[in-house]
Design an enzyme around this catalytic site. Structure first.
Site, mmCIF file in Angstrom:
data_model
loop_
_atom_site.group_PDB
_atom_site.id
_atom_site.type_symbol
_atom_site.label_atom_id
_atom_site.label_comp_id
_atom_site.label_asym_id
_atom_site.label_seq_id
_atom_site.Cartn_x
_atom_site.Cartn_y
_atom_site.Cartn_z
ATOM 1 N N GLY A 152 0.832 -1.201 0.000
ATOM 2 C CA GLY A 152 0.000 0.000 0.000
ATOM 3 C C GLY A 152 0.862 1.244 0.000
ATOM 4 C CD GLN B 194 3.034 5.924 2.654
ATOM 5 O OE1 GLN B 194 2.058 5.391 2.137
ATOM 6 N NE2 GLN B 194 4.015 5.225 3.207
ATOM 7 C CB CYS C 145 4.694 2.338 7.478
ATOM 8 S SG CYS C 145 4.279 3.818 6.557
ATOM 9 C CG LEU C 146 6.241 0.952 1.530
ATOM 10 C CD1 LEU C 146 5.757 1.209 0.114
ATOM 11 C CD2 LEU C 146 7.312 -0.119 1.551
ATOM 12 C CG HIS D 260 -1.125 1.481 7.162
ATOM 13 N ND1 HIS D 260 -0.286 1.098 8.166
ATOM 14 C CD2 HIS D 260 -0.367 2.198 6.299
ATOM 15 C CE1 HIS D 260 0.934 1.567 7.919
ATOM 16 N NE2 HIS D 260 0.908 2.237 6.784
ATOM 17 C CD GLU D 261 -1.031 2.703 2.583
ATOM 18 O OE1 GLU D 261 -0.622 3.873 2.498
ATOM 19 O OE2 GLU D 261 -0.284 1.762 2.898
ATOM 20 C CG HIS E 133 0.037 7.220 5.198
ATOM 21 N ND1 HIS E 133 1.135 7.724 5.865
ATOM 22 C CD2 HIS E 133 0.233 5.880 5.110
ATOM 23 C CE1 HIS E 133 1.954 6.724 6.164
ATOM 24 N NE2 HIS E 133 1.430 5.603 5.725
#
Length: 190
Positions: free
Chosen positions: A59, A64, A107-108, A149-150, A153
């Site tokens: 994701g 991000q 998380c990236l 989660h996304e 953001h």
């Protein structure tokens, strides 16, 4: 036009977008709604997918990569080319399921940090797809977690803000060179 965005699920040596990390202010700014779904938005989603696959993610949210638009890309099956990724534009939560569950998240934007987060097991959202068509989806399990989660953001919230075990949080962040000062604990919002 109803063609889906076709992206090869592979790592690129030079992904098109830079992923920002915990501590970068850009991650804490709320994203703006997309006024019109056009070729520019589709191109951004395409580049986000390329960047996500290159980083071994499932994701990625536009903030991000430094873009303050409400766009999310998700692919819970990155090893399976027959499953197309999800592109969610202006996603809105319609309903949370009653059951909560703890599961590990990463998380990236916080590489190599994995911690338990409690979230609703099920979520129902409405959104626009890459062609601007309104859609609704009910998700459970990993997909539900990835969507929540996304979507966090898009509001400047990161998964570490939801971690309840502060000792584990501090240990993990310090071990990987992140500052606990970058965490902004929040109360649950469902």
């Amino acid at each position: 036009m109803t063609a889906q965005l076709v992206v090869e699920k592979k790592k690129l040596e030079n992904p098109p977008l830079q992923i920002y990390h915990l501590g970068d202010r850009v991650l804490r700014q709320p994203a703006k709604r997309v006024a019109k779904v056009d070729q520019t938005i589709r191109q951004l989603a395409y580049q986000m997918l390329q960047t996500m696959y290159s980083a071994d993610g499932i994701g990625l949210a536009a903030p991000q990569v430094g873009v303050h638009k409400q766009i999310i890309v998700i692919d819970c099956e990155p090893e399976k080319p027959e499953y197309p990724p999800l592109i969610l534009i202006n996603p809105t939560i319609k309903r949370f399921g009653a059951a909560l569950c703890d599961a590990q998240e990463g998380c990236l934007s916080i590489p190599n940090v994995y911690l338990d987060v409690k979230r609703p097991e099920e979520v129902e959202i409405s959104y626009k797809d890459e062609n601007g068509h309104p859609k609704t989806i009910k998700a459970t399990g990993l997909l539900s977690r990835a969507i929540q989660h996304e979507m966090d953001h898009l509001n400047g919230v990161m998964f570490v803000d939801r971690v309840q075990n502060s000792l584990a949080l501090t240990e993990e962040l310090q071990k990987h060179g992140f500052s606990t000062q970058s965490v902004k604990p929040i109360e649950r919002s469902w």
